[in-house]
Design an enzyme around this catalytic site. Structure first.
Site, PDB file in Angstrom:
ATOM      1  N   VAL A 147      46.325  60.364  21.229  1.00  0.00           N
ATOM      2  CA  VAL A 147      45.958  61.364  21.910  1.00  0.00           C
ATOM      3  C   VAL A 147      46.925  61.703  23.313  1.00  0.00           C
ATOM      4  O   VAL A 147      47.427  60.831  23.960  1.00  0.00           O
ATOM      5  CB  VAL A 147      44.699  61.568  22.504  1.00  0.00           C
ATOM      6  CG1 VAL A 147      43.598  61.532  21.315  1.00  0.00           C
ATOM      7  CG2 VAL A 147      44.266  60.581  23.643  1.00  0.00           C
ATOM      8  N   CYS A 148      47.175  62.915  23.672  1.00  0.00           N
ATOM      9  CA  CYS A 148      48.259  63.185  24.792  1.00  0.00           C
ATOM     10  C   CYS A 148      47.393  64.549  25.321  1.00  0.00           C
ATOM     11  O   CYS A 148      46.530  64.915  24.738  1.00  0.00           O
ATOM     12  CB  CYS A 148      49.562  63.371  24.528  1.00  0.00           C
ATOM     13  SG  CYS A 148      50.126  64.885  23.509  1.00  0.00           S
ATOM     14  N   GLN A 149      48.229  65.364  26.240  1.00  0.00           N
ATOM     15  CA  GLN A 149      47.587  66.328  26.750  1.00  0.00           C
ATOM     16  C   GLN A 149      47.924  67.773  25.994  1.00  0.00           C
ATOM     17  O   GLN A 149      47.106  68.593  25.598  1.00  0.00           O
ATOM     18  CB  GLN A 149      48.269  66.504  28.120  1.00  0.00           C
ATOM     19  CG  GLN A 149      47.164  67.706  29.023  1.00  0.00           C
ATOM     20  CD  GLN A 149      45.862  67.105  29.027  1.00  0.00           C
ATOM     21  OE1 GLN A 149      45.559  66.032  29.439  1.00  0.00           O
ATOM     22  NE2 GLN A 149      44.958  68.269  29.208  1.00  0.00           N
ATOM     23  N   LEU A 176      44.750  67.255  24.099  1.00  0.00           N
ATOM     24  CA  LEU A 176      43.391  67.347  24.540  1.00  0.00           C
ATOM     25  C   LEU A 176      43.187  68.549  25.275  1.00  0.00           C
ATOM     26  O   LEU A 176      42.185  68.917  25.527  1.00  0.00           O
ATOM     27  CB  LEU A 176      43.239  66.049  25.811  1.00  0.00           C
ATOM     28  CG  LEU A 176      43.180  64.635  24.984  1.00  0.00           C
ATOM     29  CD1 LEU A 176      43.301  63.682  26.197  1.00  0.00           C
ATOM     30  CD2 LEU A 176      42.163  64.536  24.026  1.00  0.00           C
TER      31      LEU A 176
END
Length: 238
Positions: A147-149, A176
């Protein structure tokens, strides 16, 4: 199709084994009078790798809860501290760049006046120990949700882990920022989807847009017309 009496050529098909796809290539040349000349076989092997799964927030939640995927957060430390999924691993794909050579200093100054000022993003460089750090914590056979932004860093990280031998990798499409509140149990001072918001962009309304435009124009003017900018600044009473 033959041209100038040179004849024609063709290539063989593919063969398969349980783990590899093997291409066996044989050059076959048809001479002008119909005589066939077969070249030596050329063998080339390709490993078949599983594709990276791209899922939405709810699907990602099921991967973790039902299929046992481990969550690896590859964002920088500032975003991670604002909000992250509880019990995840944190291995940033990029780390803060504290190098002090002249080229880096110039780039850091430019960054801090734009991305750093408006979005609160640190000046970073690729983490040279990214893959080794993950492999020291998770075996390649482990199922991993990266996951990242925004979804870009997780895709890049997935590619690195895929090449390092990890076979079960998933990413959240759009990152995210697209996850609805409450989808994951999180830790931090804000919601997961808001962890990327920092700097002047957090100031709402016309003030942010006007201030941002003024600062950008001023910076560009000083950069490209330093002599004229110096004369204008000299006219301002102190």
């Amino acid at each position: 199709m033959a041209a100038g009496g040179l004849g024609t050529c063709s290539w063989s098909t593919l063969s398969y084994t349980s783990h590899f796809r093997v291409r066996t290539s044989s050059l076959v040349v048809k001479a002008p009078r119909g005589r066939l000349v077969t070249g030596r076989p050329l063998r080339q092997s390709f490993v078949i790798k599983a594709e990276v799964k791209y899922v939405n927030g709810e699907e990602a939640k099921q991967l973790v809860a039902v299929e046992g995927y481990s969550v690896v957060d590859v964002r920088d430390t500032s975003q991670f501290e604002r909000a992250h999924i509880k019990s995840c691993y944190h291995v940033p794909l990029f780390i803060e760049n504290k190098d002090n050579d002249i080229g880096t200093i110039i780039k850091r100054t430019l960054h801090n006046n734009f991305s750093g000022l408006f979005y609160g993003l640190p000046f970073t460089k690729p983490n040279p120990e990214f893959v080794e750090t993950i492999k020291s914590q998770l075996p390649p056979e482990r199922k991993v949700l990266i996951v990242c932004q925004e979804g870009l860093r997780s895709s890049a990280a997935a590619d690195k882990l895929d090449r390092a031998g990890f076979e079960n990798i998933a990413c959240i499409t759009s990152g995210l920022q697209s996850v609805k509140p409450g989808t994951f149990e999180s830790v931090g001072s804000t919601e997961l989807q808001d962890a990327g918001k920092a700097g002047l962009v957090t100031v709402q309304g016309d003030i942010s847009r006007v201030l941002g435009a003024i600062l950008v124009c001023a910076f560009l003017f000083i950069t490209f017309f330093p002599d004229l900018a110096e004369k204008i600044l000299a006219l301002i009473p102190v």
